[in-house]
Scaffold this motif. Structure first.
Motif, PDB file in Angstrom:
ATOM      1  N   TRP A  38       0.834  -1.207   0.000  1.00 45.06           N
ATOM      2  CA  TRP A  38       0.000   0.000   0.000  1.00 45.06           C
ATOM      3  C   TRP A  38       0.871   1.260   0.000  1.00 45.06           C
ATOM      4  N   ASN A  39       1.970   1.197   0.736  1.00 41.07           N
ATOM      5  CA  ASN A  39       2.882   2.337   0.812  1.00 41.07           C
ATOM      6  C   ASN A  39       3.526   2.633  -0.543  1.00 41.07           C
ATOM      7  N   VAL A  40       3.777   1.598  -1.322  1.00 39.72           N
ATOM      8  CA  VAL A  40       4.385   1.764  -2.647  1.00 39.72           C
ATOM      9  C   VAL A  40       3.367   2.279  -3.657  1.00 39.72           C
ATOM     10  N   ILE A  41       2.148   1.751  -3.624  1.00 42.39           N
ATOM     11  CA  ILE A  41       1.163   2.091  -4.649  1.00 42.39           C
ATOM     12  C   ILE A  41       0.508   3.450  -4.406  1.00 42.39           C
ATOM     13  N   ALA A  42       0.443   3.904  -3.147  1.00 41.49           N
ATOM     14  CA  ALA A  42      -0.253   5.159  -2.834  1.00 41.49           C
ATOM     15  C   ALA A  42       0.300   6.354  -3.618  1.00 41.49           C
ATOM     16  N   PRO A  43       1.618   6.619  -3.585  1.00 37.04           N
ATOM     17  CA  PRO A  43       2.110   7.776  -4.346  1.00 37.04           C
ATOM     18  C   PRO A  43       1.989   7.588  -5.859  1.00 37.04           C
ATOM     19  N   VAL A  44       1.992   6.347  -6.318  1.00 33.84           N
ATOM     20  CA  VAL A  44       1.800   6.088  -7.755  1.00 33.84           C
ATOM     21  C   VAL A  44       0.380   6.485  -8.145  1.00 33.84           C
ATOM     22  N   TYR A  45      -0.582   6.087  -7.339  1.00 32.01           N
ATOM     23  CA  TYR A  45      -1.960   6.509  -7.589  1.00 32.01           C
ATOM     24  C   TYR A  45      -2.057   8.035  -7.601  1.00 32.01           C
ATOM     25  N   LEU A  46      -1.424   8.672  -6.648  1.00 36.70           N
ATOM     26  CA  LEU A  46      -1.475  10.131  -6.551  1.00 36.70           C
ATOM     27  C   LEU A  46      -0.905  10.778  -7.814  1.00 36.70           C
ATOM     28  N   ARG A  47       0.273  10.313  -8.248  1.00 34.69           N
ATOM     29  CA  ARG A  47       0.920  10.890  -9.443  1.00 34.69           C
ATOM     30  C   ARG A  47       0.142  10.621 -10.720  1.00 34.69           C
ATOM     31  N   THR A  48      -0.620   9.541 -10.745  1.00 36.51           N
ATOM     32  CA  THR A  48      -1.382   9.218 -11.952  1.00 36.51           C
ATOM     33  C   THR A  48      -2.818   9.746 -11.889  1.00 36.51           C
ATOM     34  N   GLY A  49      -3.112  10.552 -10.881  1.00 39.51           N
ATOM     35  CA  GLY A  49      -4.416  11.197 -10.792  1.00 39.51           C
ATOM     36  C   GLY A  49      -5.542  10.322 -10.265  1.00 39.51           C
ATOM     37  N   ARG A  50      -5.210   9.206  -9.698  1.00 36.63           N
ATOM     38  CA  ARG A  50      -6.219   8.306  -9.118  1.00 36.63           C
ATOM     39  C   ARG A  50      -6.361   8.643  -7.632  1.00 36.63           C
ATOM     40  N   ILE A  51      -6.986   9.777  -7.380  1.00 43.28           N
ATOM     41  CA  ILE A  51      -6.997  10.398  -6.056  1.00 43.28           C
ATOM     42  C   ILE A  51      -7.746   9.559  -5.024  1.00 43.28           C
ATOM     43  N   ALA A  52      -8.906   9.032  -5.358  1.00 43.98           N
ATOM     44  CA  ALA A  52      -9.654   8.215  -4.396  1.00 43.98           C
ATOM     45  C   ALA A  52      -8.855   6.969  -4.015  1.00 43.98           C
ATOM     46  N   GLU A  53      -8.228   6.346  -5.014  1.00 45.86           N
ATOM     47  CA  GLU A  53      -7.414   5.166  -4.736  1.00 45.86           C
ATOM     48  C   GLU A  53      -6.189   5.531  -3.899  1.00 45.86           C
TER      49      GLU A  53
END
Length: 174
Positions: A38-53
């Motif tokens: 979860w710690n790895v994927i969270a900033p990836v989601y943020l950078r790719t605009g998947r804000i809710a995720e």
């Protein structure tokens, strides 16, 4: 490069970010208590605009791994993006958690002051922005923005001498 079936691409995604995300999501579906995932994927989601995720992933990482400045900061950023730049009560709570871990965190101090400004509490916002300016090192990249907020709230910006030094033609700073 020859095409591959989806399963083969998921098993060896190379540098394809969509495939890496998909592979991580499949892993987390099987192991939802993997805080590191979860710690790895969270900033990836943020950078790719998947804000809710991103919000969900940061909350999962915080729940499993506990609070730290980076996780809390990422969650605060996702909340502010979701709120179209507003510093909500939930965001203020997250920012205050950051300050409990790192009392002089400039980003948290800045956004708490912005929250006061947005709430119309200009006296508190001004005091917060001035305090941030005083504790910031000379030449800090955020000082010009802090000074803009100080001016906007009726204060006198920090002296220019504390801002980034000017370079002469010879490359010497003044």
């Amino acid at each position: 490069m020859p095409s591959q079936p989806l399963q083969a691409r998921l098993e060896d995604p190379g540098h394809n970010i969509a495939m890496l995300i998909s592979k991580t999501e499949r892993h987390l579906a099987r192991q939802p208590d993997d805080g590191r995932g979860w710690n790895v994927i969270a900033p990836v989601y943020l950078r790719t605009g998947r804000i809710a995720e991103a919000q969900s992933a940061y909350r999962n990482a915080l729940r499993i791994l506990g609070p730290d400045v980076d996780r809390l900061g990422g969650l605060a950023e996702a909340l502010m993006i979701d709120a179209q730049g507003s510093v909500t009560a939930d965001t203020l709570d997250i920012l205050r958690q950051i300050l409990r871990l790192e009392p002089k965190n400039p980003r948290a101090l800045f956004y708490i002051a912005v929250g006061m400004e947005q709430a119309g509490r200009t006296t508190e916002a001004l005091a917060d922005f001035e305090a941030l300016a005083k504790l910031s090192p000379a030449g800090a990249a955020w000082l010009p923005l802090v000074n803009q907020h100080i001016s906007a709230n009726g204060g006198v910006p920090l002296a220019a001498s504390r801002q980034k030094p000017h370079m002469t033609a010879a490359g010497d700073s003044r």
